[in-house]
Write an enzyme that holds these catalytic residues in place. Structure first.
Site, PDB file in Angstrom:
ATOM      1  N   CYS A  76      -0.031   4.229   1.622  1.00  0.00           N
ATOM      2  CA  CYS A  76      -0.356   5.244   2.642  1.00  0.00           C
ATOM      3  C   CYS A  76       0.758   5.483   3.657  1.00  0.00           C
ATOM      4  CB  CYS A  76      -1.679   4.934   3.327  1.00  0.00           C
ATOM      5  SG  CYS A  76      -1.678   3.378   4.213  1.00  0.00           S
ATOM      6  N   SER A 105      -6.228  -3.112  14.607  1.00  0.00           N
ATOM      7  CA  SER A 105      -5.652  -2.374  15.731  1.00  0.00           C
ATOM      8  C   SER A 105      -6.686  -1.915  16.753  1.00  0.00           C
ATOM      9  CB  SER A 105      -4.861  -1.179  15.201  1.00  0.00           C
ATOM     10  OG  SER A 105      -5.685  -0.322  14.434  1.00  0.00           O
ATOM     11  N   CYS A 161      -3.735   6.397   0.004  1.00  0.00           N
ATOM     12  CA  CYS A 161      -3.196   5.141  -0.520  1.00  0.00           C
ATOM     13  C   CYS A 161      -2.736   5.213  -1.982  1.00  0.00           C
ATOM     14  CB  CYS A 161      -4.217   4.021  -0.325  1.00  0.00           C
ATOM     15  SG  CYS A 161      -4.662   3.807   1.404  1.00  0.00           S
ATOM     16  N   LYS A 191     -11.777  -7.391   6.581  1.00  0.00           N
ATOM     17  CA  LYS A 191     -11.107  -6.498   7.525  1.00  0.00           C
ATOM     18  C   LYS A 191     -11.996  -5.301   7.788  1.00  0.00           C
ATOM     19  CE  LYS A 191      -7.239  -3.432   7.763  1.00  0.00           C
ATOM     20  NZ  LYS A 191      -6.182  -2.767   7.072  1.00  0.00           N
ATOM     21  N   CYS A 242       0.868  -1.181   0.000  1.00  0.00           N
ATOM     22  CA  CYS A 242       0.000   0.000   0.000  1.00  0.00           C
ATOM     23  C   CYS A 242       0.901   1.225   0.000  1.00  0.00           C
ATOM     24  CB  CYS A 242      -0.918   0.013   1.213  1.00  0.00           C
ATOM     25  SG  CYS A 242      -2.262   1.212   1.022  1.00  0.00           S
ATOM     26  N   ARG A 244     -10.940   7.756   3.686  1.00  0.00           N
ATOM     27  CA  ARG A 244     -10.716   6.729   2.668  1.00  0.00           C
ATOM     28  C   ARG A 244     -12.032   6.188   2.099  1.00  0.00           C
ATOM     29  NH1 ARG A 244      -5.443   6.717   3.856  1.00  0.00           N
ATOM     30  NH2 ARG A 244      -4.565   5.722   5.695  1.00  0.00           N
ATOM     31  N   LYS A 295     -12.226  -4.838   2.389  1.00  0.00           N
ATOM     32  CA  LYS A 295     -11.682  -3.926   3.393  1.00  0.00           C
ATOM     33  C   LYS A 295     -12.633  -2.752   3.535  1.00  0.00           C
ATOM     34  CE  LYS A 295      -7.632  -1.181   4.523  1.00  0.00           C
ATOM     35  NZ  LYS A 295      -6.243  -0.857   4.169  1.00  0.00           N
ATOM     36  N   GLU A 332     -16.757  -7.713  -4.238  1.00  0.00           N
ATOM     37  CA  GLU A 332     -15.339  -7.327  -4.277  1.00  0.00           C
ATOM     38  C   GLU A 332     -14.437  -8.562  -4.157  1.00  0.00           C
ATOM     39  OE1 GLU A 332     -13.367  -4.854  -4.680  1.00  0.00           O
ATOM     40  OE2 GLU A 332     -14.285  -2.948  -4.136  1.00  0.00           O
TER      41      GLU A 332
END
Ligand code: PBG
Length: 324
Positions: A123, A275, A131, A249, A121, A218, A196, A234
């Protein structure tokens, strides 16, 4: 008088041996992938404020941690780079002397029998934190593809075992697969961050990777959390484009998506216990409000029960002592 029950499901819960005999879900260290943040800067090991016991660390410390994790039975790692230099075209992401490329060569040389997955990525490498390439105040899809292909090839050359694009640009899997095939890397699998979502659960990661977007968000490239059919679509596209492993995710608030994608597509599926999900557990356990290990096991089992084959989790290192 009460009627005596005919069915008694409690019969099989009587003791732990019986419960183990009838258990439906398995969790093993083989299922876990441990993320590592590698800083290009030398000689640092900084704990991330919002992620206790997770570090931003230079390569030597990272290798120490990978070795320790390997001793505990963790064999797969997801690498994130924190470069010294960022610019608006993410040059250090696809530099053969970039932080991930240097790290891959060093780890591969020194530690055997592990799998290194690299997050692809931009970012963490762009000055604006988005990104990809910015055009008209938004990330431009097609010019970003070019960078993603360059980064993937550069990771493959440096020794990555699996390439994991996390950017959510359209058509990236096809282009990365094609480039890998044309350059002799036809045997390197792609783990696509296929479903995602645009999520507030990524907050602590962005502190860790210093990748907060400097303007906007995003939402023009990550999936709207109100949708689930779109997540299946997707993932289906990514499989058709050549993804070997797909991903959902975040994981915890998205177990319905994990279930649905597994049922419909029946392909190897990863879930990213992100996270924010980690930080919530750590915060509650630091206050003594929950039993951390027991809670983590329950969370990981829930994600597997939903249908994930493998889980990317910051808990991997510590929880490895409590699973087989
Ligand atoms: C890079 C990337 C992100 C995460 C993994 N890869 C952040 C983002 O999309 O903002 C998040 C991981 C986590 O929260 O643990 N695009």
């Amino acid at each position: 008088m009460i009627e005596k029950p005919f069915y008694r499901p409690r019969r099989l819960r009587k003791n732990h041996i019986l419960r183990d005999l009838v258990k439906e879900t398995y969790l093993s260290k083989n299922d876990l992938i441990y993320p590592i943040f590698i800083a290009e800067k030398e000689n640092i090991k900084e704990e991330i404020n919002s992620m206790p016991e997770i570090y931003r660390q230079s390569i030597d410390y990272a290798m120490e941690e990978i070795n320790n994790a390997k001793e505990k039975g963790i064999k797969s790692f997801l690498l994130f780079g924190i470069p010294n230099n960022k610019d608006d075209i993410a040059s250090s992401a696809y530099d053969d002397e970039g932080v991930i490329q240097k790290s891959l060569r060093k780890i591969k040389k020194n530690i055997k029998d592990i799998v290194l997955i690299t997050d692809v990525c931009n970012c963490e490498y762009t000055s604006h934190g988005h990104c990809g390439i910015i055009k008209n105040n938004d990330v431009d899809n097609d010019s970003t593809l070019d960078l993603l292909v360059k980064t993937s090839l550069s990771h493959a050359r440096a020794g990555a075992d699996i390439i994991a694009p996390s950017d959510m640009m359209d058509g990236r899997i096809f282009n990365i697969r094609k480039a890998l095939n044309e350059n002799g890397f036809e045997n390197i699998p792609i783990m696509s961050y296929s479903a995602k979502f645009s999520s507030f659960f990524y907050g602590p990661f962005r502190e860790a990777a210093q990748s907060n977007p400097s303007f906007g968000d995003r939402k023009t490239y990550q999936i709207d959390y109100r949708n689930s059919n779109e997540a299946v679509f997707e993932s289906k596209l990514d499989i058709e484009e050549g993804a070997d492993i797909i991903m959902v995710k975040p994981a915890l608030s998205y177990c319905d998506i994990i279930y649905k994608i597994k049922q419909e597509l029946k392909r190897p599926l990863a879930a990213y216990n992100v996270s924010g999900e980690y930080s919530m557990v750590k915060a509650a356990s630091s206050k003594g409000w929950v039993d951390e290990n027991k809670l983590v096991l329950e969370i990981l089992y829930s994600i597997k029960r939903a249908g994930a084959d493998m889980i990317i989790t910051y808990h991997a290192y510590k929880i490895a002592d409590y699973i087989e």
